[in-house]
Design an enzyme around this catalytic site. Structure first.
Site, mmCIF file in Angstrom:
data_model
loop_
_atom_site.group_PDB
_atom_site.id
_atom_site.type_symbol
_atom_site.label_atom_id
_atom_site.label_comp_id
_atom_site.label_asym_id
_atom_site.label_seq_id
_atom_site.Cartn_x
_atom_site.Cartn_y
_atom_site.Cartn_z
ATOM 1 N N HIS A 127 -1.607 2.689 -12.922
ATOM 2 C CA HIS A 127 -0.786 1.687 -13.567
ATOM 3 C C HIS A 127 0.441 2.135 -13.732
ATOM 4 O O HIS A 127 0.775 3.157 -14.396
ATOM 5 C CB HIS A 127 -1.536 1.444 -14.779
ATOM 6 C CG HIS A 127 -0.891 0.101 -15.644
ATOM 7 N ND1 HIS A 127 -1.237 -0.883 -15.412
ATOM 8 C CD2 HIS A 127 -0.418 0.156 -16.823
ATOM 9 C CE1 HIS A 127 -0.588 -1.913 -16.096
ATOM 10 N NE2 HIS A 127 -0.031 -1.031 -17.108
ATOM 11 N N ARG A 143 -6.882 -7.202 -8.324
ATOM 12 C CA ARG A 143 -7.841 -8.563 -8.887
ATOM 13 C C ARG A 143 -8.485 -7.604 -9.924
ATOM 14 O O ARG A 143 -8.719 -6.377 -9.964
ATOM 15 C CB ARG A 143 -8.860 -8.503 -7.731
ATOM 16 C CG ARG A 143 -8.582 -9.141 -6.336
ATOM 17 C CD ARG A 143 -7.789 -10.364 -6.656
ATOM 18 N NE ARG A 143 -8.312 -11.329 -7.170
ATOM 19 C CZ ARG A 143 -7.863 -12.624 -7.511
ATOM 20 N NH1 ARG A 143 -6.494 -12.965 -7.308
ATOM 21 N NH2 ARG A 143 -8.634 -13.566 -8.204
ATOM 22 N N LEU A 152 -9.604 -3.595 -19.271
ATOM 23 C CA LEU A 152 -8.290 -3.619 -18.461
ATOM 24 C C LEU A 152 -7.377 -2.604 -18.705
ATOM 25 O O LEU A 152 -6.794 -2.390 -19.903
ATOM 26 C CB LEU A 152 -7.503 -4.981 -18.179
ATOM 27 C CG LEU A 152 -6.475 -5.105 -17.208
ATOM 28 C CD1 LEU A 152 -6.938 -4.957 -15.710
ATOM 29 C CD2 LEU A 152 -5.537 -6.246 -17.256
ATOM 30 N N GLN A 202 7.284 8.511 -8.732
ATOM 31 C CA GLN A 202 6.490 9.310 -9.446
ATOM 32 C C GLN A 202 4.964 8.901 -9.179
ATOM 33 O O GLN A 202 4.207 9.893 -9.252
ATOM 34 C CB GLN A 202 6.836 9.082 -10.913
ATOM 35 C CG GLN A 202 7.997 9.620 -11.459
ATOM 36 C CD GLN A 202 8.540 11.120 -10.858
ATOM 37 O OE1 GLN A 202 7.624 12.002 -10.946
ATOM 38 N NE2 GLN A 202 9.640 11.256 -10.234
ATOM 39 N N GLY A 251 0.759 -1.293 -0.003
ATOM 40 C CA GLY A 251 0.081 0.024 -0.003
ATOM 41 C C GLY A 251 0.862 1.267 0.031
ATOM 42 O O GLY A 251 0.237 2.351 0.573
ATOM 43 N N SER A 252 1.946 1.392 -0.714
ATOM 44 C CA SER A 252 2.697 2.506 -0.655
ATOM 45 C C SER A 252 1.916 3.749 -1.384
ATOM 46 O O SER A 252 2.057 4.909 -0.755
ATOM 47 C CB SER A 252 4.177 2.524 -1.400
ATOM 48 O OG SER A 252 4.055 2.040 -2.722
ATOM 49 N N ASN A 253 1.137 3.453 -2.488
ATOM 50 C CA ASN A 253 0.173 4.391 -2.912
ATOM 51 C C ASN A 253 -0.741 4.854 -2.020
ATOM 52 O O ASN A 253 -0.925 5.975 -1.915
ATOM 53 C CB ASN A 253 -0.308 4.057 -4.356
ATOM 54 C CG ASN A 253 0.666 4.301 -5.559
ATOM 55 O OD1 ASN A 253 1.114 5.351 -6.160
ATOM 56 N ND2 ASN A 253 1.162 2.949 -5.984
ATOM 57 N N THR A 305 -12.446 1.505 -16.622
ATOM 58 C CA THR A 305 -13.780 1.077 -17.489
ATOM 59 C C THR A 305 -13.573 -0.689 -17.719
ATOM 60 O O THR A 305 -12.636 -1.294 -17.118
ATOM 61 C CB THR A 305 -13.444 1.380 -18.923
ATOM 62 O OG1 THR A 305 -12.197 0.949 -19.391
ATOM 63 C CG2 THR A 305 -13.263 2.863 -18.833
ATOM 64 N N ARG A 353 -15.731 -14.832 -8.770
ATOM 65 C CA ARG A 353 -15.501 -13.300 -8.808
ATOM 66 C C ARG A 353 -16.740 -12.636 -8.267
ATOM 67 O O ARG A 353 -16.682 -11.638 -7.640
ATOM 68 C CB ARG A 353 -15.337 -12.900 -10.239
ATOM 69 C CG ARG A 353 -13.650 -13.222 -10.423
ATOM 70 C CD ARG A 353 -13.319 -12.024 -11.378
ATOM 71 N NE ARG A 353 -13.412 -12.341 -12.837
ATOM 72 C CZ ARG A 353 -13.397 -11.486 -13.788
ATOM 73 N NH1 ARG A 353 -12.832 -10.141 -13.598
ATOM 74 N NH2 ARG A 353 -13.673 -11.715 -15.039
HETATM 75 C C1 GRF Z 1 2.922 -0.047 -7.938
HETATM 76 O O1 GRF Z 1 3.650 0.148 -9.165
HETATM 77 C C2 GRF Z 1 1.409 -0.004 -8.673
HETATM 78 O O2 GRF Z 1 1.341 0.870 -9.751
HETATM 79 C C3 GRF Z 1 1.178 -1.332 -9.006
HETATM 80 O O3 GRF Z 1 1.414 -2.070 -7.995
HETATM 81 C C4 GRF Z 1 2.718 -1.725 -7.405
HETATM 82 C C5 GRF Z 1 2.742 -1.772 -5.919
HETATM 83 O O4 GRF Z 1 1.780 -0.741 -5.358
HETATM 84 N N1 GRF Z 1 -0.233 -1.660 -9.494
HETATM 85 P P1 GRF Z 1 1.701 -0.471 -3.814
HETATM 86 O O5 GRF Z 1 2.868 -0.245 -3.050
HETATM 87 O O6 GRF Z 1 0.962 -1.616 -3.262
HETATM 88 O O7 GRF Z 1 0.527 0.981 -4.000
#
Ligand code: GRF
Length: 195
Positions: free
Chosen positions: A109, A91, A144, A173, A13-15, A141, A65
């Site tokens: 992405h 997922r 994918l 970035q 979860g860094s983002n 959308t 799913r």
């Molecule tokens: C990131 O590069 C994101 O773009 C991709 O998974 C990687 C890990 O993301 N979908 P995070 O550290 O879990 O946010």
């Protein structure tokens, strides 16, 4: 009223943390109401909880799913989000789920879409001899990694780069671009940000 934001993650979860840190700024137009994951062991869940954000985990293992998504929808709908952010969420969602949040679900992405949808984006860019790579925030959308682009950031591909060194440069970035796009999106600005 601040826009209510739910974030879906699968891993560290860094983002998600970059988004929460930015939303903690007083002037931010949005506020986090939920962090949810398809993996109860996702490291990001404990980090979000330690920051006081409600969390939920719904494992996809052993579930079809539709059944997985029906369970995942419970905590999401209970949180009443205006905006749903996919942040390292691994997922693929069904068209039905996507339609439910049409126009208010975003994804990040790690490539310069439309180049390299899917996986292994950094190795594919290196193998293709590209000189640039980057990341893209787009509206989700049913196709994918295909929706309208809301933001992109570029980095150089350097001699000797591996997928790992390039991924690290792109991730920096990502942590800048996603919060910047969310700030705009939460105020109704859909014009693409080229950072
Ligand atoms: C990131 O590069 C994101 O773009 C991709 O998974 C990687 C890990 O993301 N979908 P995070 O550290 O879990 O946010």
């Amino acid at each position: 009223m601040k826009a209510r934001v739910a974030i879906l993650i699968s891993g560290g979860g860094s983002n998600m943390l970059a988004l929460l840190a930015d939303m903690a700024q007083g002037d931010h137009p949005a506020t986090p109401v939920l962090v949810a994951s398809n993996d109860p062991l996702a490291g990001g869940l404990a980090k979000a909880a330690s920051l006081g954000v409600p969390t939920a985990a719904v494992s996809h293992r052993g579930l079809a799913r539709d059944a997985f998504e029906a369970s995942l929808l419970e905590p999401i709908l209970a949180a009443k989000p205006d905006i749903l952010l996919l942040a390292g969420f691994m997922r693929v969602l069904t068209p039905g789920f996507v339609h439910r949040f049409a126009g208010r679900m975003l994804n990040i992405h790690p490539s310069l879409l439309p180049k390299y949808p899917g996986l292994h984006t950094h190795q594919r860019a290196i193998d293709a001899g590209d000189t640039q790579a980057g990341c893209t925030v787009h509206l989700v959308t049913p196709v994918l990694d295909d929706g309208p682009i809301l933001g992109q950031a570029c980095v150089p591909i350097l001699a000797g780069d591996t997928a790992g060194t390039l991924a690290a440069r792109v991730l920096v970035q990502e942590h800048r671009l996603y919060p910047a796009v969310l700030r705009r999106f939460a105020t109704g600005d859909r014009t693409p940000l080229l950072a």
